[in-house]
Design an enzyme around this catalytic site. Sequence first.
Site, PDB file in Angstrom:
ATOM      1  CG  HIS A 186      22.015  13.005  -9.991  1.00  0.00           C
ATOM      2  ND1 HIS A 186      21.681  13.339 -11.217  1.00  0.00           N
ATOM      3  CD2 HIS A 186      22.642  14.025  -9.169  1.00  0.00           C
ATOM      4  CE1 HIS A 186      22.356  14.517 -11.290  1.00  0.00           C
ATOM      5  NE2 HIS A 186      22.871  14.847 -10.105  1.00  0.00           N
ATOM      6  CB  CYS A 200      33.412  25.389 -13.752  1.00  0.00           C
ATOM      7  SG  CYS A 200      34.083  24.070 -14.391  1.00  0.00           S
TER       8      CYS A 200
END
Lengths: 271, 456
Positions: B96, B50
């Site tokens: 990342h 989400c």
Amino acid sequence: MPIIWLRVALGFYAVGLLHALLVLTRQTSWLARIALPAMTLGVIFHFVSLAESVQQSGQLTLLSLHNSESLLALLIMAAFVIVYLVYRTTSPGIVVFPLVFVLTFAAASGQQPFLLNSPALRKGWLLAHIILIFAGYAALLISFGASLLYLIQERSLKSKQPASILLRLPALEVIDQIGYRSLLLGFPFMTLGLVAGTIVAQAYFGRIDYLDPKILLSVLMWTVYLIMLYTRWSAGWRGRRAAYLATGAFVTAVVAWAANYFSTIHGIVQS
Amino acid sequence: MNFQLLGINHKTAPVEVRERLAIPEARLAEALRRIAAHPGVEEALILSTCNRVEFLARTRNGSADLHGFIRDYFRIDPAELVPHLYEHRGRDAIRHLFRVAASLDSMVVGEPQILGQVKGAYATARAVGAVHSQLDLLLTRAFAVAKKVRADTGVGSSSVSIASVAVDLAKKIFGSLQGKQVYLVGAGKMSELAARHLLAHGAGSIFVANRTYERATQLAAKFGAEVIHFDQLYDTCDRADIVITSTGAPCAIFKREHGELFLSRRKNRPMFFIDIAVPRDVDSEMNKLDGIFVYDIDDLQQAVSSHIAGREKEADRAEAIISAEVEKFHVRLQTLDVVPTIVSLQDHLENIRQAEIDHVRGRLGHLSPEQDAAIETLTRGIVNKIMHTPITTLKTAARESEATTVIEVIRRIFNLRGEDAGRRDGWKTERSHAQIASNESGELETEIKADIGAKS
């Protein structure tokens, strides 16, 4: 004869004592059905015993301390029965049954002291007394420690300081359980330890001086212990109030211990 | 090192944008097949939660058109998204991914769900075959790094959201939540969330009381909870160990006398009031009762923020761990690049040696075993001497940026055929997972040595 009836009564009261101990540890006891009839029978025999001794001496003598203990036990039971008839509750039995048992035991053994003739038997009872009392003390100490921890944990939760949330104490209910369980476990030890102590003292001295500080304090400690159990069991007292009681019981225990130094009874230990 | 990552997250884009790229779980496998088939893409992983959607790929020659994939798959003009998208390559992409897996890039730093989500994405991608060699290595490493960050730093050591702080507090009071009763007074979103957390930690039955009965019924249906009429609130509330209040009442609905009533009915067993209503539902006098613990929204917030403040310091330490890990992984990958060349070099020279021995043996006639052994030793010795310098050079080069050049030169000099692409992957898949997951580059070196030893 009175002493025999009193011993029969004591036998019935023992059922009540056992029942009280079982009820404390779990919700239901398999003695629940017979405890009340047993106690009632106990009261009847108790009454017969007292009546007979009154008849023999021709007056209600309270000259003998043992008779007055017996009478006190009977009156307490009578009060219990009245309460039961009016309110239909047996919950005071938790306190009443052990108390009546101990009083009647003192009365019965006082009227006809135990005679432990063989030294080995005396030693055995003495050892039992020491072990049982020590187990009782240990349980009391744990319970006392737990109630202090409970107070600390409760305070830290109430203070709402974030740092206190990180405090690594066991959960409140866990501490509470530890304290209560050790209290429960210690009570039978303490009771039987006192009973064994009575027997030993009688065997050595022939009778017991109930005004001896050691005896008085021990009985007081046992009573506080009983009250602690009862308030916890019936009203769920914990936290601050339980901690006060635990401190009280613990202090009495320490004083009773210290009483060795100015009591004659425990002289036997050194001898 | 041909990793490439294109993504969008809660920091770069509002939810309206993120949801356009979100890929529901049911369609994830198909999307993975599509991206793996996209030109230039060797391996791929899609992470869709989400808070983020990320496409991680190992590309054939350092660059694949992931924007193109977005355009084709979502039928969205990537130009609209450009301000929201971030793209990382090589080392940055590794960093990342490590940061995401270690929950340093999360909205709430240290929240534990993200690692599970990355693992889920990995499992799907493996099942589909979109992840099979170097990307597999990278992800396995990312999980190890996340675990290390969690173990060595305070990031993620304590819970964060208000709901989980509430659970922590409840555990401080009750120990285990097993079988504890939860009472929801008012049917707000927050109390639903808190109830969910408590249930997840073992709380038993739930009661719901709300002024509008329908709302209570709706909420109760979600948990299989028992609905209670609001006017019976005070008669039933003592059944609850944990009370979560969130009504819109203008003044307190639980006052001291209610607390006393509950306590006497419960034989003084403790009660925990979580008051998330503003204005508050529970009178602050209640907290003074022995055995009642009241936490209002500010108390909870304070607990949460203190956790977060501690976390920022910890996050710095976590970043340091990640930088070190990125370096290690980088070195390791380069060493990996070198291994197939070493192996082909060994094969190549061994073939030559065998061929020459066969060639000469016919002319020599019968040889005694001693003579046979002497020839073996002689030829092996020559081959090993020849191989020594190129292999050391390769291994040294592996740690530096010139690795590819050196590989190229050696391949050309020895005329090693261009079987590399297939071989490299083959090299990896032959080895067990445990071996691949073995973490230090030092270990890898011994692996290579063992390889060389086996060949010579």
